[in-house]
Design a protein around this motif. Structure first.
Motif, PDB file in Angstrom:
ATOM      1  N   GLU A  34       0.839  -1.202   0.000  1.00 32.19           N
ATOM      2  CA  GLU A  34       0.000   0.000   0.000  1.00 32.19           C
ATOM      3  C   GLU A  34       0.872   1.250   0.000  1.00 32.19           C
ATOM      4  OE1 GLU A  34      -2.887  -0.092   3.165  1.00 32.19           O
ATOM      5  OE2 GLU A  34      -3.421  -2.156   2.682  1.00 32.19           O
ATOM      6  N   GLY A  35       0.319   2.331  -0.511  1.00 35.82           N
ATOM      7  CA  GLY A  35       1.044   3.593  -0.497  1.00 35.82           C
ATOM      8  C   GLY A  35       0.952   4.321  -1.816  1.00 35.82           C
ATOM      9  N   LEU A  36       1.851   5.265  -2.006  1.00 34.78           N
ATOM     10  CA  LEU A  36       1.871   6.098  -3.205  1.00 34.78           C
ATOM     11  C   LEU A  36       3.253   6.030  -3.843  1.00 34.78           C
ATOM     12  CD1 LEU A  36       0.309   9.419  -1.828  1.00 34.78           C
ATOM     13  CD2 LEU A  36      -0.871   7.553  -3.009  1.00 34.78           C
ATOM     14  N   LEU A  37       3.252   6.346  -5.131  1.00 30.57           N
ATOM     15  CA  LEU A  37       4.522   6.461  -5.846  1.00 30.57           C
ATOM     16  C   LEU A  37       4.659   7.909  -6.295  1.00 30.57           C
ATOM     17  CD1 LEU A  37       6.761   4.523  -6.930  1.00 30.57           C
ATOM     18  CD2 LEU A  37       5.494   4.491  -9.081  1.00 30.57           C
ATOM     19  N   LEU A  38       5.826   8.481  -6.057  1.00 35.27           N
ATOM     20  CA  LEU A  38       6.077   9.863  -6.479  1.00 35.27           C
ATOM     21  C   LEU A  38       7.291   9.878  -7.395  1.00 35.27           C
ATOM     22  CD1 LEU A  38       5.416  12.911  -6.146  1.00 35.27           C
ATOM     23  CD2 LEU A  38       7.079  12.939  -4.269  1.00 35.27           C
ATOM     24  N   LEU A  39       7.090  10.400  -8.595  1.00 32.87           N
ATOM     25  CA  LEU A  39       8.170  10.462  -9.578  1.00 32.87           C
ATOM     26  C   LEU A  39       8.348  11.897 -10.033  1.00 32.87           C
ATOM     27  CD1 LEU A  39       6.939   7.509 -11.824  1.00 32.87           C
ATOM     28  CD2 LEU A  39       8.737   7.402 -10.087  1.00 32.87           C
ATOM     29  N   ALA A  40       9.576  12.269 -10.254  1.00 29.85           N
ATOM     30  CA  ALA A  40       9.895  13.582 -10.830  1.00 29.85           C
ATOM     31  C   ALA A  40      11.326  13.460 -11.337  1.00 29.85           C
ATOM     32  CB  ALA A  40       9.779  14.676  -9.766  1.00 29.85           C
ATOM     33  N   PRO A  41      11.778  14.397 -12.171  1.00 27.33           N
ATOM     34  CA  PRO A  41      13.172  14.315 -12.621  1.00 27.33           C
ATOM     35  C   PRO A  41      14.098  14.241 -11.402  1.00 27.33           C
ATOM     36  CG  PRO A  41      11.976  15.991 -13.852  1.00 27.33           C
ATOM     37  CD  PRO A  41      11.063  15.539 -12.763  1.00 27.33           C
ATOM     38  N   GLY A  42      14.878  13.180 -11.303  1.00 28.58           N
ATOM     39  CA  GLY A  42      15.803  12.994 -10.177  1.00 28.58           C
ATOM     40  C   GLY A  42      15.160  12.500  -8.900  1.00 28.58           C
ATOM     41  N   LEU A  43      13.905  12.143  -8.943  1.00 23.97           N
ATOM     42  CA  LEU A  43      13.196  11.700  -7.733  1.00 23.97           C
ATOM     43  C   LEU A  43      12.303  10.493  -8.046  1.00 23.97           C
ATOM     44  CD1 LEU A  43      12.199  12.142  -4.779  1.00 23.97           C
ATOM     45  CD2 LEU A  43      10.517  13.755  -5.697  1.00 23.97           C
ATOM     46  N   SER A  44      12.577   9.376  -7.383  1.00 32.85           N
ATOM     47  CA  SER A  44      11.730   8.175  -7.494  1.00 32.85           C
ATOM     48  C   SER A  44      11.496   7.690  -6.081  1.00 32.85           C
ATOM     49  CB  SER A  44      12.436   7.072  -8.288  1.00 32.85           C
ATOM     50  OG  SER A  44      12.805   7.523  -9.553  1.00 32.85           O
ATOM     51  N   ALA A  45      10.279   7.846  -5.571  1.00 34.89           N
ATOM     52  CA  ALA A  45      10.031   7.537  -4.168  1.00 34.89           C
ATOM     53  C   ALA A  45       8.755   6.727  -3.986  1.00 34.89           C
ATOM     54  CB  ALA A  45       9.931   8.830  -3.365  1.00 34.89           C
ATOM     55  N   VAL A  46       8.833   5.747  -3.090  1.00 31.80           N
ATOM     56  CA  VAL A  46       7.648   5.034  -2.618  1.00 31.80           C
ATOM     57  C   VAL A  46       7.328   5.632  -1.254  1.00 31.80           C
ATOM     58  CG1 VAL A  46       6.723   2.812  -1.843  1.00 31.80           C
ATOM     59  CG2 VAL A  46       8.215   2.912  -3.861  1.00 31.80           C
ATOM     60  N   GLN A  59      11.546  -4.803  -3.097  1.00 30.07           N
ATOM     61  CA  GLN A  59      10.902  -4.823  -4.420  1.00 30.07           C
ATOM     62  C   GLN A  59      11.367  -3.693  -5.330  1.00 30.07           C
ATOM     63  OE1 GLN A  59       6.750  -4.806  -3.175  1.00 30.07           O
ATOM     64  NE2 GLN A  59       6.557  -6.978  -3.640  1.00 30.07           N
ATOM     65  N   CYS A  60      11.816  -2.584  -4.755  1.00 26.57           N
ATOM     66  CA  CYS A  60      12.092  -1.402  -5.574  1.00 26.57           C
ATOM     67  C   CYS A  60      13.503  -0.873  -5.383  1.00 26.57           C
ATOM     68  CB  CYS A  60      11.121  -0.280  -5.259  1.00 26.57           C
ATOM     69  SG  CYS A  60       9.489  -0.785  -4.857  1.00 26.57           S
ATOM     70  N   PRO A  61      14.514  -1.624  -5.813  1.00 28.72           N
ATOM     71  CA  PRO A  61      15.865  -1.072  -5.727  1.00 28.72           C
ATOM     72  C   PRO A  61      15.935   0.189  -6.597  1.00 28.72           C
ATOM     73  CG  PRO A  61      15.836  -3.113  -7.026  1.00 28.72           C
ATOM     74  CD  PRO A  61      14.468  -2.947  -6.448  1.00 28.72           C
ATOM     75  N   GLY A  62      16.621   1.194  -6.109  1.00 27.42           N
ATOM     76  CA  GLY A  62      16.714   2.430  -6.891  1.00 27.42           C
ATOM     77  C   GLY A  62      15.662   3.457  -6.521  1.00 27.42           C
ATOM     78  N   PHE A  63      14.696   3.058  -5.692  1.00 29.87           N
ATOM     79  CA  PHE A  63      13.679   4.005  -5.224  1.00 29.87           C
ATOM     80  C   PHE A  63      13.976   4.393  -3.780  1.00 29.87           C
ATOM     81  CE2 PHE A  63      11.650   2.335  -8.875  1.00 29.87           C
ATOM     82  CZ  PHE A  63      10.622   3.199  -9.230  1.00 29.87           C
ATOM     83  N   GLU A  64      13.737   5.661  -3.455  1.00 28.27           N
ATOM     84  CA  GLU A  64      13.761   6.051  -2.045  1.00 28.27           C
ATOM     85  C   GLU A  64      12.488   5.510  -1.407  1.00 28.27           C
ATOM     86  OE1 GLU A  64      13.701  10.292  -1.662  1.00 28.27           O
ATOM     87  OE2 GLU A  64      15.118  10.568  -3.309  1.00 28.27           O
ATOM     88  N   ILE A  65      12.603   5.005  -0.189  1.00 27.42           N
ATOM     89  CA  ILE A  65      11.412   4.507   0.514  1.00 27.42           C
ATOM     90  C   ILE A  65      11.177   5.434   1.715  1.00 27.42           C
ATOM     91  CG2 ILE A  65      10.291   2.495   1.558  1.00 27.42           C
ATOM     92  CD1 ILE A  65      11.350   2.001  -1.322  1.00 27.42           C
ATOM     93  N   HIS A  66      10.005   6.026   1.778  1.00 28.75           N
ATOM     94  CA  HIS A  66       9.670   6.913   2.891  1.00 28.75           C
ATOM     95  C   HIS A  66       8.442   6.380   3.614  1.00 28.75           C
ATOM     96  CE1 HIS A  66      12.435  10.122   1.641  1.00 28.75           C
ATOM     97  NE2 HIS A  66      12.159   9.703   0.412  1.00 28.75           N
TER      98      HIS A  66
END
Ligand code: ZN
Ligand code: ZN
Length: 353
Positions: A34-46, A59-66
């Motif tokens: 559950e949660g949201l995904l936020l993407l922007a240039p230079g930003l990939s966050a769960v 599951q998401c290497p390369g994503f910041e997890i917050h």
């Protein structure tokens, strides 16, 4: 190109994307919690909560997890991240967020300019890459193997529900992670209900039995329907079977890049209509299959979509006669560079069990 880069490259510069739809989150990141995904240039966050942090990291290497903190919502965390990245424009899934949800987002994101994402992720999902196609193929293989098994199980005296349970169990035993959707088993006159719920009706000698089912594997679905006969069916039902089979095979064979999906629908519909059963085929001919069991492109008279390599669609004409029964035959098919490849190899000739 990475899926997230593809998505951002289709948006104005310095625009972020907030994803709520779990299927789109999975497609873009591999995350299933559950949660949201936020993407922007230079930003990939769960953006998730305590329960899912470890899973998201795996599951998401390369994503910041917050993880959200007490009193701070997912959207408020997203706002902090956008501010840090200097992003003021944000596209949101206008087909998913409710009016109430949008009000709440606006409240915690002062200064952000919102725009509709307008199905951009769904559009990317229409064209499957090789990895996605092999997941769907694997799901279809499990589905076909389960069909072979269930043909030996179906017999007079078995109820629809017994057949459903045995089929579902077999798919899971063969390695399915789950079911693509609730299995349909419709025998005898119940076959006239395209979306029949399996009942305690006992299968009788002479019945046709329509089974619509699919395995789910690694996040992707299969979708297949076969109609079998238990003992000799009536001449009328056999004739109906032959019409549906001809409609299915002719429409499936016409699949190729550049062909409008409405034309595939028309080919199947014309065959059934010319045979006198046009009124008895009240649904569209097919739909895209992938992370969701029903996705784009639609194979429908109302669609203006054109088939393209990488699409995976079903072809599933049927004839439903109230009081008598029904026949539907469905394959999941991949659109290739040159034509079509059926992913459900199970024979479509009438099986008399
Ligand atoms: Zn189906
Ligand atoms: Zn279907």
């Amino acid at each position: 190109m990475k899926r997230t880069d593809k998505l951002l490259s289709g948006l104005p510069e310095k625009t972020g994307v907030l994803i709520h739809n779990p299927s789109n989150i999975f497609y873009l990141s591999g995350y299933t919690g559950e949660g949201l995904l936020l993407l922007a240039p230079g930003l990939s966050a769960v953006i998730t909560d305590f329960r899912y942090v470890e899973a998201a990291q795996k599951q998401c290497p390369g994503f910041e997890i917050h993880a959200i903190r007490s009193g701070v919502s997912h959207a408020a965390v997203a706002h902090e991240l956008l501010e840090n990245a200097g992003i003021r424009d944000l596209a949101v899934e206008d087909n998913i967020i409710t009016v109430r949800g949008m009000r709440e987002i606006e409240k915690v994101m002062p200064g952000i300019r919102f725009s509709p994402l307008d199905f951009k992720v769904e559009k990317l999902r229409e064209v499957k890459d090789d990895d996605e196609r092999s997941c769907i193929e694997h799901a279809c293989d499990i589905t076909c193997q389960a069909f072979e098994y269930i043909c030996g199980f179906i017999a007079p005296g078995r109820t629809e529900r017994e057949v459903q349970l045995a089929l579902d169990y077999k798919m899971l035993q063969l390695g399915a992670d789950g079911l693509a959707f609730n299995t349909i088993v419709a025998s005898g006159e119940n076959g006239s209900l395209p979306h029949a719920v399996p009942s305690d009706r006992e299968i009788e000698e002479g019945d046709m039995v329509t089974i619509d089912f699919g395995a789910r594997k690694d996040g992707y679905d299969a979708d297949m329907t076969r109609t079998v006969a238990v003992g000799q069916p009536s001449d009328k039902m056999r004739k109906i079977y032959d019409i549906v089979l001809r409609a299915q095979e002719t429409a499936q064979a016409a699949i190729a890049p550049g062909v409008p999906t409405a034309q595939i629908d028309k080919i199947a519909r014309d065959i059934i209509t010319e045979a006198g059963y046009g009124e008895c085929f009240g649904h569209s001919t097919g739909h895209g299959v992938g992370i969701d069991i029903h996705e784009e492109p639609r194979v429908s008279s109302r669609s203006d979509q054109i088939l393209t390599p990488g699409n995976i669609v079903t072809v599933e004409p049927g004839i439903y006669v109230p009081g008598l029964g029904g026949v539907r035959i469905e394959n999941t098919c991949a659109v290739t560079e040159t034509g079509v490849r059926a992913l459900c190899g199970a024979s479509k000739e009438l099986r008399i069990l």
